[in-house]
Design an enzyme around this catalytic site. Sequence first.
Site: not given
Length: 733
Positions: A218-219, A33-34
């Site tokens: 994100d998240e 993801k990152t």
Amino acid sequence: MNEILQSLNPMQKKAVETTEGPLLLLAGAGSGKTRVITARIAYLIEKGVRPFNIMAITFTNKAAREMKERVCAATQQGSDVWVSTFHSTCVKILRRTIDHIGYSNNFTIYDADDSERLIKQIIRSMNVNEKMFTAKSVMYEISNQKNELVDPETFAKEAAGDMRFEKIAEIYAVYQAHLKANNALDFDDLIFKMVEVFKNYPDILEKYQDRFRYIMVDEYQDTNHAQYVLVKLLSSKYENLCVVGDDDQSIYGWRGADIRNILDFEKDHKDTTVIKLEQNYRSTKPILDAANTVIKNNFNRKEKNLWTEKKEGEEITFHILDSDLKEADFISSQIAEAVKNGASYNDFAILYRANALSRVIEENLVKKSIPYKLFGGINFYGRREIRDILAYLKFINNPDDDIALRRIINVPKRGIGNTTVDKAAVFAQANEITLYEALCNIDEIDELKTRAKKIKEFTELMSEFTEYEKRHSVSEFIDEIIEKTGYVEELKIEGTEEAKSRIENIQELISKAVEFEKGNDDARLSSFLEDVSLIADIDALNENEDTVSLMTLHSAKGLEFPTVFIAAFEDGIFPSYRCVMDTDPNAMEEERRLCYVGITRARNKLYLTAARSRLHNGKYISNSKSRFVKELEDKVKEVIPEAIKFDKPQHATYKPMPKYVGSPKTYSNNIPEPSAGKPDFGIGDKVRQIKYGIGTVKEINNAGADYEVTVEFEGVGTKKFMAHLSKLKKVEE
DNA sequence: CTCCTTTGTCTTTTT
DNA sequence: GACAAAGGAG
């Protein structure tokens, strides 16, 4: 451009290339993801988007810092990309805009502790039942309302008919008024007020919409309603919104995170592209299988299946030890052994459900000289001495801050006690001035004539500080404060170990200030305070240091380690006690997601451990093994190195509190003798207690650090005391 | 008003 | 077992 895309799989590539319009990226644990986010930013920049127009929002400071580093490494102009948390984003924008809604731009930020103090004060002043309305519960409810963007008036309307909520709505309104008078915002306000500004001032909103043309969150599964609205407002002009998340990793429901934000994203944004990243690059097959097996017990989720190309790896093992001490010993032995065989300490993480569980493990690591780093827990900025010094800084920065003022006014002791401050506060309120203004006009308050001298000394000191601060750096100012107030001097005289460590902490704070001055062009006091108040943990891990990492399952999210231990894998701890008792299935589902998060942190090897008996809240408890063991089915191998296996709760053989009446030997293997030493009396003896006089000892129980003694007093009944603590004395008949 | 002792609450998780 | 609040003595 090709360089960026080269190392990505087709799905990841598609995610990077889909730059326009809403994009929902469902990224399973360990799916890179990152990397995708970083690549996407680099891709945008190469495509000609100005870095200045890109915004990436993360949840923690740690994540923000890491992403910033990665982006800077990937592209030269990375430093111009706006990467930060929701909260610091809002602070930065509010510093320029909040004057539109009646606050001043140099507002103070109240953390949870400050808020709680303020609420406690309000509850007291309103004369409500303090037993029914604890500051904590009220704060929790107010926070809920703020996360839903409900203001006090609306809440009052909704609460009509429910006495408890009506009262809380009332407190909420007063709380908000106080915050405003103190020119302060709490954590939730940062989001709330930002939304308020944007909603009421379309021109301001548009300015920022134009600035942040490409937004990434994100998240996303951890966003609450207020954050959802904020993102929606900011992105609504260009609709270039990319949210990244994994509904299976939503673990902040208790903080208002609304899992529907991610589940309903498609409904909410027309023409959303949905991309699933399901290939896991992190873990071996057994670990991934286990994670999938556990999480499929949840109903409320988007279907997905993580897979890996990695071959078979080591089996997951579940170890039951006799006590928490032995559990800790087991874990550290495994680490020591592996390190002897060539592993490095960095490879290991020990995760647990609650911060308090770290203690025993820490002690054991120290004993074996295994270097470790503890994340979270009692954080540096939460220590009393640090809060005291910061309160001085906060107060000088914003003299309207009554909470800071109350904290410092008698620390160190100046002979200005609570009664005095309360009287001044009444005067202040009656005259609609701040507490400090009241103190500056102390001669006006007749009842405080006798205290006037001391108060004047204090206000004079404060105005000296104000002058000093204008001409000196933050670090010099802290020096001045501890010098003039004698704060450190007092600690030196005290001379205890504890006092020494407090002095060290203050030195550390000064170093942090120096560091801050070096790293920032804008090194004013206000920006230092801002920096400090939004940071939760001490410096993130120093990657170069070779240490074992200890942290809660929550703070482990987003990290990975070759070997992971999850300790205290027991019902009542993980899943938590409340959850086991609670009938709300959502609570258990969240706990299960937490388990999923924990499992997927491991790359190669996962250990689960439990103890038959452990010291918890000063009492010995024994839990049965976590229900998640059963849910793991055949994906985990139970290893019970000693004694008999147990499947059921041990209460039959293991009374929670072993009695020292009959044969103490039976249990003494696991339960250490209290350090206090046995009392010199036994059952049936007469003892003297300071309040109730002479009574008869009915029962003596080992309570960990001391002995709990049940004494019967004539005409009073039975009472329980700690033998050592309450200094029970034997009386000869 | 401060200091000391005793009593009560707490533990889920964090910006 | 840690910590804050309450209560009592000086």
